[in-house]
Each structure stands twice: as C-alpha cells, then as structure tokens.
Design a protein around this motif. Structure first.
Motif, PDB file in Angstrom:
ATOM      1  N   SER A  52      -1.577   2.037  -8.997  1.00  0.00           N
ATOM      2  CA  SER A  52      -2.849   2.227  -9.691  1.00  0.00           C
ATOM      3  C   SER A  52      -3.948   1.506  -8.927  1.00  0.00           C
ATOM      4  O   SER A  52      -3.693   0.502  -8.248  1.00  0.00           O
ATOM      5  N   ILE A  53      -5.172   1.999  -9.052  1.00  0.00           N
ATOM      6  CA  ILE A  53      -6.284   1.345  -8.366  1.00  0.00           C
ATOM      7  C   ILE A  53      -6.589  -0.021  -8.977  1.00  0.00           C
ATOM      8  O   ILE A  53      -7.327  -0.819  -8.383  1.00  0.00           O
ATOM      9  N   SER A  54      -6.018  -0.311 -10.137  1.00  0.00           N
ATOM     10  CA  SER A  54      -6.196  -1.639 -10.727  1.00  0.00           C
ATOM     11  C   SER A  54      -5.256  -2.661 -10.095  1.00  0.00           C
ATOM     12  O   SER A  54      -5.368  -3.863 -10.344  1.00  0.00           O
ATOM     13  N   ASP A  55      -4.322  -2.177  -9.275  1.00  0.00           N
ATOM     14  CA  ASP A  55      -3.391  -3.082  -8.590  1.00  0.00           C
ATOM     15  C   ASP A  55      -4.114  -3.876  -7.509  1.00  0.00           C
ATOM     16  O   ASP A  55      -5.181  -3.484  -7.033  1.00  0.00           O
ATOM     17  N   LYS A  56      -3.490  -4.966  -7.119  1.00  0.00           N
ATOM     18  CA  LYS A  56      -3.989  -5.775  -5.993  1.00  0.00           C
ATOM     19  C   LYS A  56      -2.828  -6.001  -5.031  1.00  0.00           C
ATOM     20  O   LYS A  56      -2.335  -7.105  -4.836  1.00  0.00           O
ATOM     21  N   ARG A  57      -2.365  -4.929  -4.439  1.00  0.00           N
ATOM     22  CA  ARG A  57      -1.184  -4.981  -3.598  1.00  0.00           C
ATOM     23  C   ARG A  57      -1.535  -5.343  -2.152  1.00  0.00           C
ATOM     24  O   ARG A  57      -2.610  -5.018  -1.673  1.00  0.00           O
ATOM     25  N   PRO A  58      -0.606  -5.967  -1.455  1.00  0.00           N
ATOM     26  CA  PRO A  58      -0.786  -6.101  -0.001  1.00  0.00           C
ATOM     27  C   PRO A  58      -0.762  -4.705   0.629  1.00  0.00           C
ATOM     28  O   PRO A  58      -0.136  -3.783   0.097  1.00  0.00           O
ATOM     29  N   VAL A  59      -1.425  -4.562   1.760  1.00  0.00           N
ATOM     30  CA  VAL A  59      -1.441  -3.282   2.466  1.00  0.00           C
ATOM     31  C   VAL A  59      -1.070  -3.524   3.918  1.00  0.00           C
ATOM     32  O   VAL A  59      -1.488  -4.512   4.524  1.00  0.00           O
ATOM     33  N   ILE A  60      -0.257  -2.636   4.470  1.00  0.00           N
ATOM     34  CA  ILE A  60       0.101  -2.713   5.885  1.00  0.00           C
ATOM     35  C   ILE A  60      -0.356  -1.444   6.571  1.00  0.00           C
ATOM     36  O   ILE A  60      -0.155  -0.337   6.059  1.00  0.00           O
ATOM     37  N   VAL A  61      -1.023  -1.595   7.716  1.00  0.00           N
ATOM     38  CA  VAL A  61      -1.518  -0.440   8.469  1.00  0.00           C
ATOM     39  C   VAL A  61      -0.845  -0.428   9.836  1.00  0.00           C
ATOM     40  O   VAL A  61      -0.840  -1.430  10.558  1.00  0.00           O
ATOM     41  N   PHE A  62      -0.248   0.717  10.170  1.00  0.00           N
ATOM     42  CA  PHE A  62       0.491   0.888  11.421  1.00  0.00           C
ATOM     43  C   PHE A  62      -0.326   1.682  12.434  1.00  0.00           C
ATOM     44  O   PHE A  62      -0.994   2.665  12.073  1.00  0.00           O
ATOM     45  N   PHE A  63      -0.206   1.275  13.698  1.00  0.00           N
ATOM     46  CA  PHE A  63      -0.838   1.994  14.807  1.00  0.00           C
ATOM     47  C   PHE A  63       0.259   2.443  15.774  1.00  0.00           C
ATOM     48  O   PHE A  63       1.047   1.631  16.264  1.00  0.00           O
ATOM     49  N   PHE A  64       0.307   3.731  16.046  1.00  0.00           N
ATOM     50  CA  PHE A  64       1.358   4.319  16.882  1.00  0.00           C
ATOM     51  C   PHE A  64       1.239   3.900  18.346  1.00  0.00           C
ATOM     52  O   PHE A  64       0.181   3.486  18.815  1.00  0.00           O
ATOM     53  N   GLY A  65       2.351   4.039  19.075  1.00  0.00           N
ATOM     54  CA  GLY A  65       2.371   3.763  20.497  1.00  0.00           C
ATOM     55  C   GLY A  65       2.122   5.019  21.315  1.00  0.00           C
ATOM     56  O   GLY A  65       2.082   6.126  20.792  1.00  0.00           O
ATOM     57  N   GLY A  66       1.965   4.828  22.621  1.00  0.00           N
ATOM     58  CA  GLY A  66       1.718   5.961  23.503  1.00  0.00           C
ATOM     59  C   GLY A  66       0.833   5.621  24.684  1.00  0.00           C
ATOM     60  O   GLY A  66       0.229   6.504  25.295  1.00  0.00           O
ATOM     61  N   GLY A  67       0.759   4.343  25.027  1.00  0.00           N
ATOM     62  CA  GLY A  67       0.011   3.935  26.214  1.00  0.00           C
ATOM     63  C   GLY A  67      -1.483   4.173  26.139  1.00  0.00           C
ATOM     64  O   GLY A  67      -2.135   4.300  27.177  1.00  0.00           O
ATOM     65  N   TRP A  68      -2.044   4.232  24.930  1.00  0.00           N
ATOM     66  CA  TRP A  68      -3.459   4.561  24.684  1.00  0.00           C
ATOM     67  C   TRP A  68      -3.802   5.961  25.201  1.00  0.00           C
ATOM     68  O   TRP A  68      -4.967   6.300  25.363  1.00  0.00           O
ATOM     69  N   VAL A  69      -2.774   6.761  25.437  1.00  0.00           N
ATOM     70  CA  VAL A  69      -2.959   8.112  25.987  1.00  0.00           C
ATOM     71  C   VAL A  69      -2.592   9.185  24.971  1.00  0.00           C
ATOM     72  O   VAL A  69      -3.293  10.173  24.804  1.00  0.00           O
ATOM     73  N   GLY A  70      -1.468   8.996  24.285  1.00  0.00           N
ATOM     74  CA  GLY A  70      -1.003   9.972  23.307  1.00  0.00           C
ATOM     75  C   GLY A  70      -0.399   9.276  22.109  1.00  0.00           C
ATOM     76  O   GLY A  70      -0.688   8.122  21.829  1.00  0.00           O
ATOM     77  N   GLY A  71       0.479  10.004  21.411  1.00  0.00           N
ATOM     78  CA  GLY A  71       1.133   9.444  20.244  1.00  0.00           C
ATOM     79  C   GLY A  71       0.663  10.095  18.957  1.00  0.00           C
ATOM     80  O   GLY A  71      -0.296  10.879  18.945  1.00  0.00           O
ATOM     81  N   HIS A  72       1.348   9.758  17.857  1.00  0.00           N
ATOM     82  CA  HIS A  72       1.033  10.363  16.563  1.00  0.00           C
ATOM     83  C   HIS A  72       1.392   9.390  15.447  1.00  0.00           C
ATOM     84  O   HIS A  72       2.388   8.654  15.559  1.00  0.00           O
ATOM     85  N   PRO A  73       0.617   9.376  14.366  1.00  0.00           N
ATOM     86  CA  PRO A  73       0.925   8.476  13.246  1.00  0.00           C
ATOM     87  C   PRO A  73       2.322   8.646  12.674  1.00  0.00           C
ATOM     88  O   PRO A  73       2.852   7.716  12.065  1.00  0.00           O
ATOM     89  N   ARG A  74       2.946   9.813  12.864  1.00  0.00           N
ATOM     90  CA  ARG A  74       4.280  10.024  12.273  1.00  0.00           C
ATOM     91  C   ARG A  74       5.319   9.045  12.836  1.00  0.00           C
ATOM     92  O   ARG A  74       6.376   8.854  12.244  1.00  0.00           O
ATOM     93  N   GLN A  75       5.015   8.406  13.968  1.00  0.00           N
ATOM     94  CA  GLN A  75       5.946   7.425  14.518  1.00  0.00           C
ATOM     95  C   GLN A  75       6.290   6.356  13.493  1.00  0.00           C
ATOM     96  O   GLN A  75       7.420   5.835  13.483  1.00  0.00           O
ATOM     97  N   PHE A  76       5.341   6.029  12.621  1.00  0.00           N
ATOM     98  CA  PHE A  76       5.565   4.962  11.656  1.00  0.00           C
ATOM     99  C   PHE A  76       5.656   5.466  10.212  1.00  0.00           C
ATOM    100  O   PHE A  76       5.546   4.668   9.284  1.00  0.00           O
ATOM    101  N   TYR A  77       5.879   6.748  10.027  1.00  0.00           N
ATOM    102  CA  TYR A  77       6.029   7.268   8.669  1.00  0.00           C
ATOM    103  C   TYR A  77       7.232   6.636   7.968  1.00  0.00           C
ATOM    104  O   TYR A  77       7.181   6.325   6.772  1.00  0.00           O
ATOM    105  N   GLN A  78       8.333   6.479   8.687  1.00  0.00           N
ATOM    106  CA  GLN A  78       9.534   5.918   8.068  1.00  0.00           C
ATOM    107  C   GLN A  78       9.299   4.467   7.665  1.00  0.00           C
ATOM    108  O   GLN A  78       9.697   4.038   6.573  1.00  0.00           O
ATOM    109  N   GLN A  79       8.663   3.689   8.527  1.00  0.00           N
ATOM    110  CA  GLN A  79       8.336   2.304   8.193  1.00  0.00           C
ATOM    111  C   GLN A  79       7.365   2.238   7.014  1.00  0.00           C
ATOM    112  O   GLN A  79       7.496   1.388   6.125  1.00  0.00           O
TER     113      GLN A  79
END
Length: 287
Positions: free
Chosen positions: A52-79
């Motif tokens: 709920s938006i009334s929650d105050k949960r911690p949030v984790i944001v993932f950034f994919f790898g790829g040598g600053w050249v490629g990559g996709h957010p799905r790399q961290f979907y499982q995490q």
C-alpha cells in the motif's frame, strides 16, 4: 464426442504443466522516471503482496550490466522478485547505454543518480521510506550503483538538487570499481578522464554502507580492485563488506531466469546474504 472432450482435457492439462515449468518474473508496473533527448527511461517495479502507498518500505533499485554498451533490466527481474517476496519494493531500472542511446558511461552515472532522486522524490506515492533506498547492480550496473553513493557531481542539472541522489546502502555484484588501467573501462571513459567516475579514487569518510559480491577468478573486473576498494573504505571508517566467491568468474551471480542455468545455488546465497546484511544495518521490513 466423449473422445474429443477427453482430448481437450488432456491438452489443457499438458498446457498447464508446460506453463508451470516456465518460471517467469514480470514486473507489476512500469514508470517513466526520466525524459532524455535519447528517449524516456523506465523503472520496472516489483511489489510485495498487499503493498500500500501508506507503507514505508525499504526499496532496492537494480542497474543491469553490459559494459555501459548494452543490457536489459530483465537481468535483475529474479532478484527484484526475491526482494519483493521478502517485503521490499524492488525496481529494475533502465539507464542510457552506448548501443541504444549513443552515450558514454558518464551519462549512465547521471541516470543512476536521477533514479535515486526520483525514488526519493516520489516516496509517499510509492509507499517507500526515502531514508532506506538501496542501490544495486552488476558489472557496469554495479559501477552505476556505486557511483550514486561515492561519486560527487554528475547530477542532471534540471532536477531538484535539494533532493539527494545518494542511496542509503549499496549491494554490488562484480562491480566496475576502478576505471583506470588497473581496472576496466579506460577505453570508454578516456585516459584524460579515467578517474572522474572511478569509485576507488574517490573514497572519503561518510560513504553509505556497501556489500560486494565478487568472483576471485574474474577476468573482466580484477578481484584486486574490490579488495583494494574495500580496504580503502574501511580505513576511513566506512562500512564495506566483501564476499569472495572462490574460482568464480565475471557474471557468476546471475540466476537461472537470466542465464538459464540448472541451479540457483549461488543466486540464493547472494540473496540470503543480502537480506542478512540489510537486516543487520536496520533495513528491516516493518509489516
């Protein structure tokens, strides 16, 4: 008629088994967090059950790898789904890369900072605690995450700079931590700018706590880089924990969803250690 009914039931049963055998991790929602001249950047959001938006949960944001050249957010979907299942709001974020946007690692770092600032600015609407933002990522994405907490400057000039772009913690998977000749990326950042976004060259007191997972046999990002960085961090009184994975190379941490491996042994270990680290440092989920 009975034959065809039985056939349909059998086919439906087989289809159910097939679908159950294909484990998928899809985001619950998507937000545009930044508009650039190269295109909009999105966050893929994974929500805990009953969030709920009334929650105050911690949030984790993932950034994919790829040598600053490629990559996709799905790399961290499982995490991301793992963290959501454990009560965190989890995000896998896009950022600009050379292959798609014709940009450099410097723009990647700026986008990482924008992502942290956007989450903090929208904390109330997202149901998160603005003081419990965790930046994470692997390889070049680990570098982006590290830079949000270590490197000063490189903020987007048209954003509200009164809102901090510094996370409260970082969890890094074989991160690029030295962009000089001793590490990775000098050809992409340039010799004249080789230390500008090199975290190991900007260690000072007061950097948020960091957990690093790294393979000792990494041939892309030398293990020595993270050893040296960890030593520098702890020498000035910061919290930096390094978990070595003996004999493992680059990208060892990816789960079965992204790499189609037969086992999630290492994935589970890194996830469980991440939760222990965060709980130890008061990033607990309050239900």
């Amino acid at each position: 008629m009975k034959f065809f009914q039985s056939l349909i039931i059998l086919l439906m049963f087989q289809l159910t088994l097939f679908v159950q055998g294909q484990v998928t991790f899809e985001p619950d929602s998507t937000f545009n967090y930044k508009m650039t001249k190269e295109g909009d950047l999105k966050m893929k959001v994974f929500k805990p059950s009953g969030h709920s938006i009334s929650d105050k949960r911690p949030v984790i944001v993932f950034f994919f790898g790829g040598g600053w050249v490629g990559g996709h957010p799905r790399q961290f979907y499982q995490q991301a789904r793992f963290f959501a299942d454990n009560g965190y709001l989890a995000v896998s974020a896009e950022y600009r890369v050379r292959g798609k946007h014709k940009t450099t690692p410097f723009e990647s770092v700026t986008d990482g900072k924008s992502a942290i600032r956007w989450l903090r600015a929208h904390a109330d609407a997202l149901g998160i605690d603005p003081n419990k933002i965790i930046a994470s990522g692997g390889s070049a994405g680990g570098h982006v995450a590290a830079c949000t907490g270590v490197i000063k400057g490189f903020d987007e000039v048209d954003e509200d700079l009164k809102i901090s772009s510094i996370p409260n913690a970082m969890i890094l998977f074989n991160p690029v931590i030295d962009t000089t000749e001793k590490g990775y990326g000098i050809a992409k950042v340039g010799k004249n700018r080789k230390t500008e976004i090199s975290p190991s060259h900007h260690v000072v007191e007061g950097i948020p706590l960091i957990l690093i997972f790294h393979g000792t046999a990494d041939q892309t990002v030398p293990f020595e880089n993270v050893e040296r960085f960890t030593k520098l961090m702890n020498e000035v009184g910061n919290t930096c924990e390094l978990v070595p994975f003996e004999g493992k190379g680059h990208g060892f941490f990816n789960g079965s969803y992204f790499r189609k491996r037969k086992t999630d042994e290492i994935f589970n270990k890194t996830m469980n250690l991440s939760l222990e680290f965060l709980k130890k440092h008061n990033f607990k989920v309050v239900e």
